[in-house]
Write a protein that holds these residues in place. Structure first.
Motif, PDB file in Angstrom:
ATOM      1  N   PHE A   1       0.847  -1.194   0.000  1.00 48.83           N
ATOM      2  CA  PHE A   1       0.000   0.000   0.000  1.00 48.83           C
ATOM      3  C   PHE A   1       0.881   1.243   0.000  1.00 48.83           C
ATOM      4  CE2 PHE A   1      -2.125   3.457   2.267  1.00 48.83           C
ATOM      5  CZ  PHE A   1      -3.380   3.487   1.672  1.00 48.83           C
ATOM      6  N   PHE A   2       0.485   2.265  -0.782  1.00 44.11           N
ATOM      7  CA  PHE A   2       1.157   3.554  -0.693  1.00 44.11           C
ATOM      8  C   PHE A   2       0.126   4.674  -0.861  1.00 44.11           C
ATOM      9  CE2 PHE A   2       1.508   2.386  -5.227  1.00 44.11           C
ATOM     10  CZ  PHE A   2       1.195   3.564  -5.896  1.00 44.11           C
ATOM     11  N   PRO A   3       0.354   5.803  -0.193  1.00 44.17           N
ATOM     12  CA  PRO A   3      -0.584   6.930  -0.251  1.00 44.17           C
ATOM     13  C   PRO A   3      -0.633   7.535  -1.649  1.00 44.17           C
ATOM     14  CG  PRO A   3       0.917   7.146   1.615  1.00 44.17           C
ATOM     15  CD  PRO A   3       1.463   6.068   0.742  1.00 44.17           C
ATOM     16  N   PHE A   4      -1.706   8.263  -1.928  1.00 44.00           N
ATOM     17  CA  PHE A   4      -1.820   8.937  -3.220  1.00 44.00           C
ATOM     18  C   PHE A   4      -0.687   9.956  -3.341  1.00 44.00           C
ATOM     19  CE2 PHE A   4      -3.441  11.647  -6.547  1.00 44.00           C
ATOM     20  CZ  PHE A   4      -4.181  10.779  -7.355  1.00 44.00           C
ATOM     21  N   PRO A   5       0.003   9.978  -4.475  1.00 46.64           N
ATOM     22  CA  PRO A   5       1.172  10.849  -4.644  1.00 46.64           C
ATOM     23  C   PRO A   5       0.829  12.339  -4.600  1.00 46.64           C
ATOM     24  CG  PRO A   5       1.122   9.126  -6.322  1.00 46.64           C
ATOM     25  CD  PRO A   5      -0.213   9.113  -5.654  1.00 46.64           C
ATOM     26  N   THR A   6       1.831  13.137  -4.321  1.00 49.20           N
ATOM     27  CA  THR A   6       1.679  14.587  -4.406  1.00 49.20           C
ATOM     28  C   THR A   6       1.868  15.013  -5.855  1.00 49.20           C
ATOM     29  OG1 THR A   6       4.044  14.887  -3.945  1.00 49.20           O
ATOM     30  CG2 THR A   6       2.525  14.974  -2.064  1.00 49.20           C
ATOM     31  N   VAL A   7       1.475  16.240  -6.159  1.00 46.62           N
ATOM     32  CA  VAL A   7       1.643  16.793  -7.509  1.00 46.62           C
ATOM     33  C   VAL A   7       2.625  17.947  -7.426  1.00 46.62           C
ATOM     34  CG1 VAL A   7       0.511  17.941  -9.452  1.00 46.62           C
ATOM     35  CG2 VAL A   7      -0.688  16.114  -8.213  1.00 46.62           C
ATOM     36  N   ASP A   8       3.658  17.902  -8.233  1.00 41.90           N
ATOM     37  CA  ASP A   8       4.667  18.959  -8.222  1.00 41.90           C
ATOM     38  C   ASP A   8       4.017  20.324  -8.413  1.00 41.90           C
ATOM     39  OD1 ASP A   8       6.689  17.117  -7.893  1.00 41.90           O
ATOM     40  OD2 ASP A   8       7.150  16.956 -10.030  1.00 41.90           O
ATOM     41  N   GLY A   9       4.313  21.243  -7.503  1.00 42.57           N
ATOM     42  CA  GLY A   9       3.762  22.585  -7.596  1.00 42.57           C
ATOM     43  C   GLY A   9       2.374  22.737  -7.006  1.00 42.57           C
ATOM     44  N   GLY A  10       1.785  21.631  -6.549  1.00 40.12           N
ATOM     45  CA  GLY A  10       0.442  21.680  -5.995  1.00 40.12           C
ATOM     46  C   GLY A  10       0.421  22.180  -4.564  1.00 40.12           C
ATOM     47  N   ALA A  11      -0.741  22.646  -4.123  1.00 42.26           N
ATOM     48  CA  ALA A  11      -0.880  23.192  -2.771  1.00 42.26           C
ATOM     49  C   ALA A  11      -1.126  22.107  -1.730  1.00 42.26           C
ATOM     50  CB  ALA A  11      -2.033  24.200  -2.741  1.00 42.26           C
ATOM     51  N   GLY A  12      -1.537  20.928  -2.162  1.00 45.72           N
ATOM     52  CA  GLY A  12      -1.865  19.860  -1.229  1.00 45.72           C
ATOM     53  C   GLY A  12      -0.652  19.131  -0.698  1.00 45.72           C
ATOM     54  N   ARG A  13      -0.853  18.456   0.443  1.00 44.10           N
ATOM     55  CA  ARG A  13       0.226  17.697   1.076  1.00 44.10           C
ATOM     56  C   ARG A  13      -0.113  16.211   1.125  1.00 44.10           C
ATOM     57  NH1 ARG A  13       1.289  20.627   6.706  1.00 44.10           N
ATOM     58  NH2 ARG A  13      -0.987  20.805   6.697  1.00 44.10           N
ATOM     59  N   ALA A  14       0.917  15.386   1.201  1.00 44.57           N
ATOM     60  CA  ALA A  14       0.726  13.937   1.234  1.00 44.57           C
ATOM     61  C   ALA A  14      -0.016  13.497   2.488  1.00 44.57           C
ATOM     62  CB  ALA A  14       2.078  13.231   1.137  1.00 44.57           C
ATOM     63  N   THR A  15       0.028  14.304   3.532  1.00 45.72           N
ATOM     64  CA  THR A  15      -0.617  13.943   4.790  1.00 45.72           C
ATOM     65  C   THR A  15      -2.096  14.331   4.835  1.00 45.72           C
ATOM     66  OG1 THR A  15       0.242  16.017   5.705  1.00 45.72           O
ATOM     67  CG2 THR A  15       1.491  13.986   6.163  1.00 45.72           C
ATOM     68  N   GLU A  16      -2.606  14.906   3.747  1.00 47.41           N
ATOM     69  CA  GLU A  16      -4.038  15.180   3.638  1.00 47.41           C
ATOM     70  C   GLU A  16      -4.678  13.978   2.965  1.00 47.41           C
ATOM     71  OE1 GLU A  16      -3.717  20.044   3.326  1.00 47.41           O
ATOM     72  OE2 GLU A  16      -3.893  18.847   1.507  1.00 47.41           O
ATOM     73  N   VAL A  17      -5.578  13.333   3.673  1.00 49.95           N
ATOM     74  CA  VAL A  17      -6.100  12.066   3.191  1.00 49.95           C
ATOM     75  C   VAL A  17      -7.567  12.171   2.786  1.00 49.95           C
ATOM     76  CG1 VAL A  17      -4.467  10.781   4.596  1.00 49.95           C
ATOM     77  CG2 VAL A  17      -6.755  11.213   5.481  1.00 49.95           C
ATOM     78  N   PHE A  18      -7.947  11.272   1.909  1.00 45.54           N
ATOM     79  CA  PHE A  18      -9.297  11.206   1.350  1.00 45.54           C
ATOM     80  C   PHE A  18      -9.855   9.831   1.657  1.00 45.54           C
ATOM     81  CE2 PHE A  18     -11.810   9.762  -2.355  1.00 45.54           C
ATOM     82  CZ  PHE A  18     -12.813  10.726  -2.379  1.00 45.54           C
ATOM     83  N   GLY A  19     -11.056   9.785   2.164  1.00 46.15           N
ATOM     84  CA  GLY A  19     -11.608   8.470   2.458  1.00 46.15           C
ATOM     85  C   GLY A  19     -12.884   8.544   3.257  1.00 46.15           C
ATOM     86  N   GLY A  20     -13.019   7.634   4.173  1.00 48.21           N
ATOM     87  CA  GLY A  20     -14.231   7.528   4.972  1.00 48.21           C
ATOM     88  C   GLY A  20     -14.377   6.104   5.455  1.00 48.21           C
ATOM     89  N   GLY A  21     -15.472   5.829   6.071  1.00 51.43           N
ATOM     90  CA  GLY A  21     -15.702   4.487   6.584  1.00 51.43           C
ATOM     91  C   GLY A  21     -17.158   4.127   6.438  1.00 51.43           C
ATOM     92  N   GLY A  22     -17.586   3.215   7.241  1.00 51.95           N
ATOM     93  CA  GLY A  22     -18.976   2.803   7.231  1.00 51.95           C
ATOM     94  C   GLY A  22     -19.597   3.044   8.585  1.00 51.95           C
TER      95      GLY A  22
END
Length: 429
Positions: free
Chosen positions: A302-323
């Motif tokens: 497993f690996f986190p969604f990559p960052t985008v060069d020059g983007g404002a977002g960080r790798a530690t900002e996660v997207f998801g949810g649960g049930g």
């Protein structure tokens, strides 16, 4: 497009219900039938999406254990596949009736049900909510009130086949979008399908655009767009541009546009059977791979969604949810007793099944799977969290995100058209 869900006031006007009939319904089941029989037995309806393992076997076991300990309670269970459940619940909600206990992911969908007066406010009833992690409760809370009980929480990321990566000469998972695209090229050059995707079901595709929007525009911009109802900003357009970069490499399995997620030959099976190197999916991914195809075992990473060069977002900002589960307004108190039993007394079983992540404080120590530990640790270290967009936003907006991103992937819409369509849906909702 405008939402089809009526407000509480318009719902009452349309159906002709009086205040008296509404109060009487509070003691009834989802179909209006009395839940408390003459013999003292209490019955309630429970709708869930446990159609694949481990939930397919585990949920009935938990239900049976509860009714065995409480012989006066009868649970009428309905288990539906994800998309079928959403369709049926939408129709049920529009009619003003909900099951006593029903699956929810929280967010905008639940908020509309709450605003229509159809969902029980659990705030003063959950005297055990302090035992749950704050992040797991977040999606079910509005204006300081709680309307759902979580049983799983996690994040979306890339599940990958280590053996296929090695075959393509990839030694380290990509950490940037440019590296991901380069790895896709390497996999294709080695004769390996880079990514499995359930194009038919649309929601798995929206994960790419949502994450790219987070990485390019930043999480605050995504949250602001939900308020201003304007997704036409350059960051959102660029999210589509980057997704098109991936699509243009033709990374998905043959006939992916007609593929389901958990169906035979679908996304999970393609991944589980070693016919694709990656899939972008939530914490439940490995269990569905195993159920629909095969268990990759030690070859799965497993690996986190990559960052985008020059983007404002960080790798530690996660997207998801649960049930989680919510209760219809006026559901019998025994229904909430069941949820307490399901979550608190069966957390160990849920975690041992390797299909869920902990919502009870301190339970993460029970995790044994290395990949699940990575996901759990990523959540602990997260500096920002975004709920699935098709749940975070009102239903009509979430559906438009899914539809428009699917059209982009299929080559039917441009990045600009995607943002325009989502904006139009948001302003109409």
């Amino acid at each position: 497009m405008a939402s089809t869900l009526p407000s509480r006031r318009s719902f009452l006007a349309l159906t002709g219900l009086t205040a008296l009939s509404v109060s009487l319904t509070a003691a009834c089941g989802a179909d209006g039938s009395d839940t408390r029989a003459a013999d003292g037995k209490v019955s309630f309806a429970w709708w869930n999406i446990a159609t694949t393992e481990p939930g397919k076997s585990l949920f009935p076991q938990i239900s049976s254990a509860f009714t065995s300990a409480h012989p006066n309670i009868v649970i009428n269970t309905t288990s539906l596949e994800n998309e079928a459940f959403k369709s049926k619940l939408t129709a049920t909600t529009s009619s003003g009736k909900l099951p006593d206990v029903f699956q929810t992911w929280g967010g905008g969908v639940l908020r509309q049900q709450v605003d229509a007066g159809l969902v029980e406010d659990l705030t003063d009833l959950l005297d055990w909510s302090s035992e749950l992690t704050p992040v797991s409760l977040q999606a079910y809370q509005f204006d300081g009130r709680t309307y759902g009980v979580p049983y799983d929480i996690g994040m979306v990321g890339f599940w990958y086949n280590k053996k296929l990566f090695a075959k393509a000469g990839i030694t380290t998972p990509p950490s940037t979008w440019a590296e991901l695209l380069d790895d896709v090229r390497k996999l294709k050059a080695a004769g390996i399908t880079p990514i499995a995707l359930a194009g038919k079901e649309k929601w798995p595709g929206h994960y790419y655009w949502a994450y790219l929007a987070m990485r390019v525009a930043g999480l605050p911009a995504l949250q602001q767009a939900a308020t201003t109802k304007d997704f036409t900003g350059e960051g959102f357009v660029q999210a589509g541009v980057h997704l098109k970069e991936l699509v243009d490499l033709q990374p998905f399995q043959p006939a992916f546009l007609g593929a389901g997620y958990a169906t035979p030959g679908g996304q999970a099976a393609t991944m589980g059977n070693g016919k694709a190197a990656m899939e972008l999916m939530g914490q439940w991914g490995p269990s569905v791979q195993k159920d629909a195809g095969a268990d990759l075992g030690a070859d799965l990473g497993f690996f986190p969604f990559p960052t985008v060069d020059g983007g404002a977002g960080r790798a530690t900002e996660v997207f998801g949810g649960g049930g989680g589960f919510a209760l219809r307004k006026g559901a019998p108190k025994e229904a909430l007793d069941f949820l307490k039993f399901f979550v608190l007394e069966n957390e160990s079983k849920l975690l041992a099944s390797n299909g869920y992540l902990p919502v009870v404080k301190g339970a993460e120590s029970q995790l044994t799977d290395a990949n699940k530990k990575v996901v759990a640790q990523s959540l602990v270290q997260a500096t920002g969290f975004q709920l699935f967009l098709d749940q975070a936003y009102p239903p009509a907006v979430g559906q438009e995100v899914n539809d428009s991103v699917a059209d982009l992937i299929a080559g039917k819409k441009t990045p600009e058209q995607v943002t325009a369509s989502i904006t139009e849906a948001a302003k109409s909702a």
